[in-house]
Design a protein around this motif. Sequence first.
Motif, PDB file in Angstrom:
ATOM      1  N   ALA A 164       0.934  -1.159  -0.133  1.00  0.00           N
ATOM      2  CA  ALA A 164       0.313   0.165  -0.338  1.00  0.00           C
ATOM      3  C   ALA A 164       1.139   1.157  -0.078  1.00  0.00           C
ATOM      4  CB  ALA A 164      -0.980   0.398   1.344  1.00  0.00           C
ATOM      5  N   GLY A 165      -0.156   2.427  -0.451  1.00  0.00           N
ATOM      6  CA  GLY A 165       0.569   3.605  -0.123  1.00  0.00           C
ATOM      7  C   GLY A 165       1.016   4.175   0.866  1.00  0.00           C
ATOM      8  N   SER A 166       2.102   5.524   1.126  1.00  0.00           N
ATOM      9  CA  SER A 166       2.267   5.832   2.776  1.00  0.00           C
ATOM     10  C   SER A 166       0.923   6.017   3.242  1.00  0.00           C
ATOM     11  CB  SER A 166       3.623   6.914   2.204  1.00  0.00           C
ATOM     12  OG  SER A 166       3.068   7.766   1.644  1.00  0.00           O
ATOM     13  N   MET A 167      -0.028   6.993   2.471  1.00  0.00           N
ATOM     14  CA  MET A 167      -0.803   7.583   2.668  1.00  0.00           C
ATOM     15  C   MET A 167      -2.157   6.449   3.630  1.00  0.00           C
ATOM     16  SD  MET A 167      -1.364  10.894   1.587  1.00  0.00           S
ATOM     17  CE  MET A 167      -0.727  11.653   1.005  1.00  0.00           C
ATOM     18  N   ALA A 168      -1.922   5.514   3.494  1.00  0.00           N
ATOM     19  CA  ALA A 168      -2.687   4.010   3.139  1.00  0.00           C
ATOM     20  C   ALA A 168      -3.662   4.642   5.473  1.00  0.00           C
ATOM     21  CB  ALA A 168      -2.581   2.999   3.447  1.00  0.00           C
ATOM     22  N   ARG A 169      -4.464   4.036   5.501  1.00  0.00           N
ATOM     23  CA  ARG A 169      -4.686   4.126   7.170  1.00  0.00           C
ATOM     24  C   ARG A 169      -5.048   2.443   7.497  1.00  0.00           C
ATOM     25  NH1 ARG A 169      -8.899   9.029   8.443  1.00  0.00           N
ATOM     26  NH2 ARG A 169      -7.600  10.482   7.891  1.00  0.00           N
ATOM     27  N   PHE A 170      -5.301   1.870   7.103  1.00  0.00           N
ATOM     28  CA  PHE A 170      -4.951   0.043   7.100  1.00  0.00           C
ATOM     29  C   PHE A 170      -3.320  -0.136   7.018  1.00  0.00           C
ATOM     30  CE2 PHE A 170      -9.319  -1.175   5.607  1.00  0.00           C
ATOM     31  CZ  PHE A 170      -9.874  -0.607   7.035  1.00  0.00           C
ATOM     32  N   ALA A 171      -2.573  -0.804   8.013  1.00  0.00           N
ATOM     33  CA  ALA A 171      -1.546  -1.468   7.609  1.00  0.00           C
ATOM     34  C   ALA A 171      -2.394  -3.523   8.146  1.00  0.00           C
ATOM     35  CB  ALA A 171      -0.930  -0.822   8.793  1.00  0.00           C
ATOM     36  N   ALA A 172      -1.212  -3.715   7.919  1.00  0.00           N
ATOM     37  CA  ALA A 172      -1.575  -5.490   8.692  1.00  0.00           C
ATOM     38  C   ALA A 172      -0.188  -5.854   8.396  1.00  0.00           C
ATOM     39  CB  ALA A 172      -2.496  -6.485   7.986  1.00  0.00           C
ATOM     40  N   VAL A 173      -0.632  -6.665   9.839  1.00  0.00           N
ATOM     41  CA  VAL A 173       1.558  -6.968  10.324  1.00  0.00           C
ATOM     42  C   VAL A 173       0.752  -8.567  10.879  1.00  0.00           C
ATOM     43  CG1 VAL A 173       2.934  -7.817  12.186  1.00  0.00           C
ATOM     44  CG2 VAL A 173       1.840  -5.146  10.944  1.00  0.00           C
ATOM     45  N   ASN A 174       1.082  -9.777  10.046  1.00  0.00           N
ATOM     46  CA  ASN A 174       0.847 -10.720   9.960  1.00  0.00           C
ATOM     47  C   ASN A 174      -0.424 -11.291  10.135  1.00  0.00           C
ATOM     48  OD1 ASN A 174       3.865 -12.005  10.300  1.00  0.00           O
ATOM     49  ND2 ASN A 174       4.025 -11.099  12.546  1.00  0.00           N
ATOM     50  N   ASN A 175      -1.596 -11.913  11.367  1.00  0.00           N
ATOM     51  CA  ASN A 175      -2.424 -11.756  11.023  1.00  0.00           C
ATOM     52  C   ASN A 175      -3.462 -10.713  11.959  1.00  0.00           C
ATOM     53  OD1 ASN A 175      -2.714 -14.608  10.402  1.00  0.00           O
ATOM     54  ND2 ASN A 175      -2.131 -15.535  12.093  1.00  0.00           N
ATOM     55  N   TYR A 176      -3.225  -9.732  11.796  1.00  0.00           N
ATOM     56  CA  TYR A 176      -3.323  -8.832  12.438  1.00  0.00           C
ATOM     57  C   TYR A 176      -3.342  -7.623  11.494  1.00  0.00           C
ATOM     58  CZ  TYR A 176      -3.425 -11.258  16.719  1.00  0.00           C
ATOM     59  OH  TYR A 176      -3.205 -12.619  17.756  1.00  0.00           O
ATOM     60  N   LEU A 177      -4.875  -6.747  11.413  1.00  0.00           N
ATOM     61  CA  LEU A 177      -5.052  -5.889  11.052  1.00  0.00           C
ATOM     62  C   LEU A 177      -5.540  -4.342  11.582  1.00  0.00           C
ATOM     63  CD1 LEU A 177      -6.456  -4.619   7.823  1.00  0.00           C
ATOM     64  CD2 LEU A 177      -8.744  -4.875   8.303  1.00  0.00           C
TER      65      LEU A 177
END
Lengths: 190, 413
Positions: free
Chosen positions: B203-216
Motif C-alpha cells: 500500500a501507499g504511504s497515505m494508507a490508514r490500514f496496515a496489516a502485520v501477520n494476522n492482524y489488521l
Amino acid sequence: MSNKIITTIAMLMLLHIAQAQTNQTPVKWKFYSINQAGLLNGEIGTAFHAQSVNGFQHKQIFAGIGAGLDYYDYRSIPVFAELRNYFGKSRNQFFVYADGGAHFVWDKNKDQGVFKSKYSPGFYSNIGVGYHAVFKNGEGLSLSAGYSYKNVKYSQDEYNFCPFDGPCNIRTDFYSYDLNRVILQIGWMF
Amino acid sequence: MKKIISAGAIPVAAIVMVLFFTSCMKDKCTHSYKIFTPVYKKLSELRSAVQSQPAAAVVNTGKLYIRDKWIFLNEQNKGIHVINNSDPSHPVKTSFINIPGNFDMYVKGNTLYADLYCDLVAINIADPAHIAVSKYLTKTFPDKVNNTSSTNPDSITILTGWNSRDTVADCTVRGFNGCAGCGIYATPQINNAAATSSPTGTAGSMARFAAVNNYLYAVTTRTLNVIDIANTANPSFIQSKNIGWDIETIFPYNNKLYIGAGSSMSVYDLQDPVNPQQSTWNGHWCSHDPIVADDNYAYVTLHAANFCGSQINQLEIYSLTGAGSQSPVKTYPLTNPLGLSKDGNLLFICDSGLKIYDATNVADLKLVKHLQGVNTYDVIAFGGIAYVVAKEGLFQYDYSDPENIHLVSKIIK
C-alpha cells in the motif's frame, strides 16, 4: 447613478472637443502632468490616495491617462483614463473631471493560511469638480472634490480537511465589494 | 476683495460638500457561495449496494494498493477499480467494486478489506467480477455514524453526502472573510482504511490500514483499531485503542507501526500484536506527515496544513537506532509534498510532480529525476515500477534503470 453621471460628463467633453475641432484649426495640444494627493472618505473611514495623470490639453479640454495608489479598505493601484473640462477664460478656472478604468489590488497578505484570496481587477471611477489656479510660470494648483467608486472582487479557496482521503478538492467562495467614497484632493499641474 | 473672498470660498465649499456627502457613502458586499444540506441513508441500504460492476471511468482518484498483477485504485467515496496489470504498459480495468463511502483497502489472500462508512467489510474477490461479501464488522469506524447505540443496520443512519445550491448574500460581517458554509465540514470527520505492505501486497504511504501477520490495524482520527484476520473471511474486532488526535496515516515496518498525525510522528511496537505500545513520539506543528521506513531511517514528508496556517513543507529523516523522542537527522525543503515510497536506495516523493532521489547517503540526498506535469498524491515503488496516483489518474513509471526513468502507461480521467 454614477454611470449616468460619468456618461453625461464624457459626452459633454466629447461634444466640446468636436466643436473645438470644427471651429478652429489646426488643433494644438500641450502636454501636462497633474499630480494629486488626497483623502478618500467612506463608510469604513478615511484613507490616503495619490495619483499622477499625464496627458494633453487643448484649450479647455484635457485628456490623459493616470495611475495611482488607493488605500481605501484594500490597497490597490488604479489605472484609468481622465477627461477634464475647464470653464471660463481667466487663468483661474473651474473644471469638471471624470476618471474611468480598472484597479488592481496590491495584496498585503499573499499567504493567508486557511483562506487563499485571489483578486481580480475591478472597476474604478472618479468624478468631481474642482478649481484650478495657474501661476505666472504656467504651473498650477488645483483643488477638487467628488465621488469615487471601486469594486473589489476576489475568490477564496477553502480547503477540505481531506489530504488523506485522496487528492483534495477545493471549495471556492466569491466576494464582491462595492466601495463608495467621497474624494478630496489637491494637485500640482505642470 | 470680492475676488479673494470668492477664491477662498471654493476650498471651503469643497470640504463642506465632502463632509456633507460622506454620510451618504455606504459600501456593499456580496458573497457568493454554496449552501449544503445533508443527505442521510440507512446503513442497510448502503450495504446492499456493495457489488461488482463493469469497469468504470476513473473520476476522483484515491488511494492505491498493489497485489501481484492487480492494482486496486480507490474511487473516492465510491469504491475500487480493479485493474489487471499483467502488462504494465497496457493496464486493463476489469471491474469496479461498488463500496459506498470507501477510501481505503487491504487485501489478504482472496479477501479484500475495505471501509464502508462506519463498517469494515470483508469481500471475497477470488473472481473480481463476481464478488461476495463475507462479513461486515459494524461500526468499526464509529466517527462516521450519527449518534446511536444501535447495531441494527436498519436503524443506523449515515451522512452520505450533501445537496448544494448556489447562494448570493450580503456579507454580514465586514473584515471576516466569509465561510458561511463552513459548518458543513464540521460534521463527519472521515475515518478510513487502506492497505499496507504485507506478504501479499503493498500500500501507499497515505494508507490508514496496515496489516502485520494476522492482524489488521486501522487508524481513525483518534484511535488505532486492532482486527484479527487470521480467518480471512471472518475478521473479528479486538480493540480500539485511543492514540491521540488528528491521526492520519499508518505504515508497518519491521514489526512496528509508524503512525503519522497532524502534530506528530509516533512508532508503536508490536511485541504484543493485540495491544501495540508506543515506543517513540516526535512532535511537530500542524503538518500532514505520511511516513515510510527502512532498516535504519524513517522518512516523513511534512505537508503544510492549510487549515491551521502552517507553512512547513519538508522531508524529515529520523534515525531508528535510538529510542524516545528524537530530532531529525536531516531535513530537506520541499514544495508541497504528499506521499512517498522507498525502494532500495531510491526515494520517491510526490512533490510538484514526482521527485526521485538517490538516498544512499541520507545526509546528502541527490535528485535523480523530477517528473513534472501531474498533481501527484501517492506513490508505491515496487519491482522497478513506480505506481503514481495523481489527480489526473494513475501513472506507471519504469525505474529499473535509474538513469532512464520513463512513463510506461497511464490511466487518466
